[in-house]
Design a protein around this motif. Structure first.
Motif, short mmCIF file in Angstrom:
data_model
loop_
_atom_site.label_atom_id
_atom_site.label_comp_id
_atom_site.label_asym_id
_atom_site.label_seq_id
_atom_site.Cartn_x
_atom_site.Cartn_y
_atom_site.Cartn_z
N ARG A 77 -8.01 -8.44 -21.94
CA ARG A 77 -6.95 -8.86 -22.87
C ARG A 77 -6.14 -9.99 -22.26
NH1 ARG A 77 -4.33 -3.32 -25.19
NH2 ARG A 77 -6.25 -2.28 -25.83
N GLY A 120 -1.79 -2.52 -21.59
CA GLY A 120 -1.80 -1.85 -22.89
C GLY A 120 -1.43 -2.73 -24.06
N GLU A 170 -10.13 -3.02 -19.84
CA GLU A 170 -9.66 -3.79 -21.01
C GLU A 170 -8.43 -4.64 -20.69
OE1 GLU A 170 -9.61 -0.50 -20.75
OE2 GLU A 170 -7.84 0.42 -21.67
N HIS A 171 -7.60 -4.20 -19.71
CA HIS A 171 -6.37 -4.96 -19.44
C HIS A 171 -6.67 -6.38 -18.97
CE1 HIS A 171 -4.25 -1.32 -20.09
NE2 HIS A 171 -4.66 -0.72 -18.99
N HIS A 195 -11.65 -14.47 -30.43
CA HIS A 195 -11.90 -13.72 -29.21
C HIS A 195 -11.73 -12.23 -29.43
CE1 HIS A 195 -11.29 -17.30 -26.39
NE2 HIS A 195 -12.47 -16.82 -26.16
N TRP A 215 -14.07 -4.10 -28.39
CA TRP A 215 -14.07 -2.89 -27.54
C TRP A 215 -12.80 -2.78 -26.69
CZ3 TRP A 215 -13.51 -3.39 -22.33
CH2 TRP A 215 -13.77 -4.63 -21.79
N ALA A 216 -12.22 -3.92 -26.36
CA ALA A 216 -11.05 -3.89 -25.48
C ALA A 216 -9.78 -3.54 -26.25
CB ALA A 216 -10.88 -5.25 -24.79
N TYR A 217 -9.91 -3.37 -27.55
CA TYR A 217 -8.71 -3.12 -28.36
C TYR A 217 -8.72 -1.76 -29.03
CZ TYR A 217 -8.16 -7.93 -27.39
OH TYR A 217 -8.03 -9.10 -26.70
N GLU A 218 -9.70 -0.93 -28.69
CA GLU A 218 -9.78 0.37 -29.37
C GLU A 218 -8.81 1.36 -28.77
OE1 GLU A 218 -13.93 1.01 -29.10
OE2 GLU A 218 -14.28 -0.51 -30.62
N GLU A 272 -14.62 -10.74 -31.05
CA GLU A 272 -15.77 -10.65 -30.13
C GLU A 272 -15.59 -9.51 -29.13
OE1 GLU A 272 -18.55 -13.74 -27.62
OE2 GLU A 272 -16.72 -14.44 -28.57
N TYR A 273 -14.34 -9.28 -28.73
CA TYR A 273 -14.08 -8.25 -27.71
C TYR A 273 -13.36 -7.05 -28.29
CZ TYR A 273 -15.50 -12.18 -25.05
OH TYR A 273 -16.21 -13.25 -24.60
#
Lengths: 312, 174
Positions: A30, B139, A26-27, B165, B171-174, B168-169
């Motif tokens: 982001r 993080g 995820e990094h 964005h 999952w990257a923020y859970e 859409e993404y």
């Protein structure tokens, strides 16, 4: 005048992004959404090549599992151990077993109905994109032969395999096409895993009593080789076991190159990081026999960033 | 690798070179320390930087250069040992302590440092600062990263695009 982050040249920002850890994809995602220049740097194929080279071993993103014939293998399904996008719904495999897992692809033995014709076939499936394709017949024959001959766990880089239901290690030497047996360091444990040690030696992991033992194969000459016990990790208080008396911890797999061991107890499935000693519960209680670690780099590119494909 | 001068001061004076920052400040430093820079190493091996000449560094201001040289002087002895394979654990721990404190500085200085490390090809310094900035990114959401690193405020279009964005993404923020 001190530069702002936007004035850092691409080569410099790339150096920063290289150091974002691959086991937490995820990094990078982001960071790629921070601004256009960063997105361009991160999604550049050249950066992705450098990122892979910098980290060398792909991270553990999840796992699949297989069981013994009598236990009945579960439908092929990727269970993730880290944040990845929602998985493409499972492909409609009617009857398929996951056999092995490499380079982010799963090798499946699938029923004919899934393949279109014939009795059965082998397929290669990418669980993150849902992409799958059938292997040609000649490859299928070879795989089927290998499948019958072994294996519940393997350590392919060194050509070492363990035999199903037997306490033995078989080593296949690719260069002279020769098979030899290696006696395991511990005689009556059947749940074992092989791994490559940091120095490249063959490693052997098993649990006896309530401790995990790590052995390393020390080869001093062609003739003389011996197992050296190199670590003992007490599992009490580290890995939860179910309340009933006969529950025990079993080794069911290892993720190559990242030093992660899969251990199951009546309380669930756990990963144990050898380096840090960190334990994580990754799934609930079930019958676990052989865990296939799913290891792959997951980085932003045109296939993982659909909006990138639209706007660039 | 590094110039043969050990710089320990026991076998005569170590060779010195002069570096000149963009704002014309002169820094006199041991050649072994300056040679941590791949760029400078070539000039120094050719005999440059000695006497009254000095090596001009038009891209590095004096504040940044003094910081860069602080790093080089500290790391020069270990580098002279070929990456210090025989360094003691105490030496290594001391360098690590130094490094951790060294990057505990204002962001604008970090950016100047990493640019200088890149231009002068000082691999260890570039890696150290890159790791520090990477740790600052880890993080955080894109907006938090922008704020932390001192980006200008996003334009309304940029903001809208970021929001889209993030949806859409998710999952990257859970």
């Amino acid at each position: 005048m001190a530069p702002t982050p936007l004035e850092l040249i691409n080569d410099v920002t790339a150096e920063i992004f290289l150091r974002l850890p691959p086991d937490e994809p995820e990094h990078l995602f982001r960071a790629s959404l921070v601004c256009k220049p960063w997105l361009r740097v991160i999604s550049d194929p050249d950066f992705r090549r450098r990122y892979r080279a910098f980290h060398r071993t792909p991270p553990l993103l999840g796992f699949l599992q297989r069981r013994q014939v009598l236990e009945g293998s579960p439908a092929p399904r990727l269970t993730t151990t880290t944040a990845v996008p929602p998985l493409i719904p499972n492909p409609p495999f009617r009857d398929a077993d996951a056999l092995d897992c490499h380079h982010g692809r799963v090798l499946l033995r699938a029923d004919a109905a899934d393949a279109g014709d014939g009795d059965w076939c082998f397929m290669v499936w990418d669980p993150l994109t849902g992409e799958k394709h059938r292997l040609p017949e000649e490859d299928a024959v070879l795989i089927e032969w290998l499948r019958r001959a072994c294996t519940h766990q393997r350590q392919p880089r060194r050509g070492a395999f363990t035999l199903r239901g037997a306490n033995a290690i078989v080593r296949y030497n690719w260069t002279n096409n020769c098979i030899s047996m290696i006696n395991p360091p511990s005689q009556d444990v059947y749940y074992i895993a092989l791994m490559e040690m940091e120095n490249g030696a063959l490693g052997f992991v098993c649990i006896e009593g309530s401790s995990l033992y790590l052995w390393s194969r020390k080869v001093s000459s062609e003739a003389a080789a011996e197992w050296v016990k190199c670590r003992v990790i007490k599992l009490e208080g580290l890995i939860h076991v179910a309340d009933h008396d006969d529950d025990e911890a079993l080794v069911v797999g290892s993720a190559e190159g990242v030093g992660i061991i899969f251990v199951t107890t009546g309380a669930g499935l756990f990963t144990l990081e050898l380096k840090s000693g960190r334990v994580r519960k990754v799934d609930g209680p079930e019958i676990y026999f052989s865990i296939l670690p799913y290891m792959s780099f997951y980085t932003p590119d045109h296939s993982t960033l659909p909006s990138l494909a639209r706007t660039h | 690798m590094a110039a043969p001068e050990s710089g320990d001061g026991n076998n005569g004076a170590a060779r010195m070179v002069t570096l000149i920052s963009s704002d014309n400040t002169r820094f006199e430093v041991e050649a072994a320390a300056a040679s941590l820079s791949q760029t400078l190493q070539l000039t120094i091996l050719d005999g440059g930087g000695g006497g009254g000449d000095g090596i001009p560094l038009p891209n590095v201001d004096s504040a940044t250069l003094s910081k860069v040289l602080e790093y080089c002087i500290k790391h020069a002895p270990a580098a002279a040992n070929g990456g210090a394979p025989n360094a003691t654990a105490v030496d290594r721990a001391e360098l690590e302590r130094f490094d951790n404190e060294f990057v505990n500085i204002d962001q604008s200085v970090l950016y100047s440092l990493i640019m200088a490390a890149h231009n002068l090809e000082i691999e260890g310094l570039q890696s150290l600062v890159a790791k520090k900035v990477a740790d600052m990114i880890k993080g955080k959401s894109p907006m938090e990263i922008r704020r932390t690193l001192g980006f200008p405020d996003p334009t309304p279009e940029e903001q809208a695009e970021m929001n889209a964005h993030m949806l859409e993404y998710g999952w990257a923020y859970e």
